[in-house]
Design an enzyme around this catalytic site. Structure first.
Site, PDB file in Angstrom:
ATOM      1  CG  HIS A 161      -2.448  -1.043   1.330  1.00 41.00           C
ATOM      2  ND1 HIS A 161      -2.382  -1.980   2.322  1.00 41.00           N
ATOM      3  CD2 HIS A 161      -3.179  -1.021   0.671  1.00 41.00           C
ATOM      4  CE1 HIS A 161      -2.867  -2.399   2.162  1.00 41.00           C
ATOM      5  NE2 HIS A 161      -3.695  -2.092   0.799  1.00 41.00           N
ATOM      6  CB  CYS A 248      -2.535  -1.607   8.953  1.00 37.66           C
ATOM      7  SG  CYS A 248      -1.266  -1.443   7.417  1.00 37.66           S
TER       8      CYS A 248
HETATM    9  C1  CIR Z   1      -3.588  -8.003   3.621  1.00 32.39           C
HETATM   10  O1  CIR Z   1      -2.244  -8.536   2.892  1.00 32.39           O
HETATM   11  O2  CIR Z   1      -4.328  -7.021   3.189  1.00 32.39           O
HETATM   12  C2  CIR Z   1      -3.023  -7.466   5.134  1.00 32.39           C
HETATM   13  N1  CIR Z   1      -2.950  -8.986   5.294  1.00 32.39           N
HETATM   14  C3  CIR Z   1      -1.919  -6.728   5.545  1.00 32.39           C
HETATM   15  C4  CIR Z   1      -3.174  -5.050   5.266  1.00 32.39           C
HETATM   16  C5  CIR Z   1      -2.114  -3.641   5.713  1.00 32.39           C
HETATM   17  N2  CIR Z   1      -2.832  -2.643   5.588  1.00 32.39           N
HETATM   18  C6  CIR Z   1      -2.531  -1.243   5.525  1.00 32.39           C
HETATM   19  O3  CIR Z   1      -1.041  -1.771   5.142  1.00 32.39           O
HETATM   20  N3  CIR Z   1      -2.974  -0.504   5.099  1.00 32.39           N
END
Ligand code: CIR
Length: 253
Positions: A161, A248
């Site tokens: 992201h 996150c």
């Molecule tokens: C994913 O791959 O969607 C989750 N394991 C990690 C999400 C991380 N979120 C973020 O960077 N905002």
């Protein structure tokens, strides 16, 4: 300044979350302890924290930042690009209705995960990633405009992201790693380079003049301290195993 945050308890299914990190499976019990530590850090920053129940059907749902963009003018529910996360968005809306009268929605074929969105004052940088597509980003920009805000698109290749690699600490200070160091749109900021071996700590989080940093990244910690911020170090190693960072794990507003 923020006054509130929303978090979601990790589900037991967390151990099956999406990852490219190669750090092994997270330990659920330890993740719960670390999540509690994270909530305490938010409280230390003066936030009133709403804690949502775990969603067992969605292993990554504790990464609640991705399912909504909260602005001072409106909330925008996203449409996650990862198949296993698409559906989490429906569960955030009821929680937002308590705080927002204006709730907008990103619709298919547009996809957005708000980890791709970085707020700088009234402007929102939106990363085009494997999770956020052009239609989603354009819908987002149109919705922001409707509410008196602006947005622009940033291409990215190296990170999951946008905010995995770049974060705004207010006062013109920005932490950046890898490809973001040289992007023209960020040269107007006071960029602090985060070394590749500490790239995970580029996702440090400004909250009300304090900065949350992940435990175990001493060079980054020192750099942020030298910018004059009070640091709160938080152990989020179980979430790092799933590519998830400090931002996150909450929605701040
Ligand atoms: C994913 O791959 O969607 C989750 N394991 C990690 C999400 C991380 N979120 C973020 O960077 N905002």
């Amino acid at each position: 300044m923020f006054s509130r945050a929303i978090v979601r308890r990790p589900a037991k299914s967390l151990v099956n979350g999406l990852t490219s990190a190669n750090l092994g499976k997270p330990d659920y019990e330890n993740a719960l302890i670390q999540h509690e530590g994270y909530i305490n850090a938010l409280i230390r920053c003066g936030l009133e924290v709403t804690i949502l129940d775990a969603l067992e059907d969605f292993p990554d749902s504790t990464f609640v930042e991705d399912v909504a963009l909260l602005t001072p003018h409106c909330a925008i529910v996203t449409n996650p690009g990862a198949a296993s996360r698409n559906g989490e968005n429906a569960f955030i809306k009821p929680a937002l209705e308590k705080f927002y009268q204006q709730i907008e929605i990103i619709k298919s074929p547009g996809t957005v995960e708000a980890g791709d969105i970085m707020m700088v004052g009234s402007h929102f940088y939106i990363g085009l990633s494997e999770r956020t597509n052009k239609s989603g980003a354009e819908q987002m920009i149109a919705l922001l405009k409707k509410h008196g805000l602006t947005g622009s698109i940033v291409n990215l290749k190296e990170f999951l992201h946008l905010k995995t690699g770049i974060n705004y600490l207010e006062n013109n200070n920005m932490l950046a790693s890898g490809e973001f160091l040289t992007k023209s749109e960020f040269q107007q900021f006071n960029l602090t380079e985060i070394d590749t071996d500490e790239a995970y700590a580029a996702n440090s989080l400004w909250i009300n003049n304090k900065v949350l940093t992940p435990k175990g990244f001493p060079k980054t910690r020192q750099k942020i301290e030298s910018l004059g911020y009070e640091i709160i170090e938080v152990d989020v190693s179980e979430f790092e195993k799933l590519d998830g960072g400090l931002s996150c794990l909450s929605l701040r507003f």
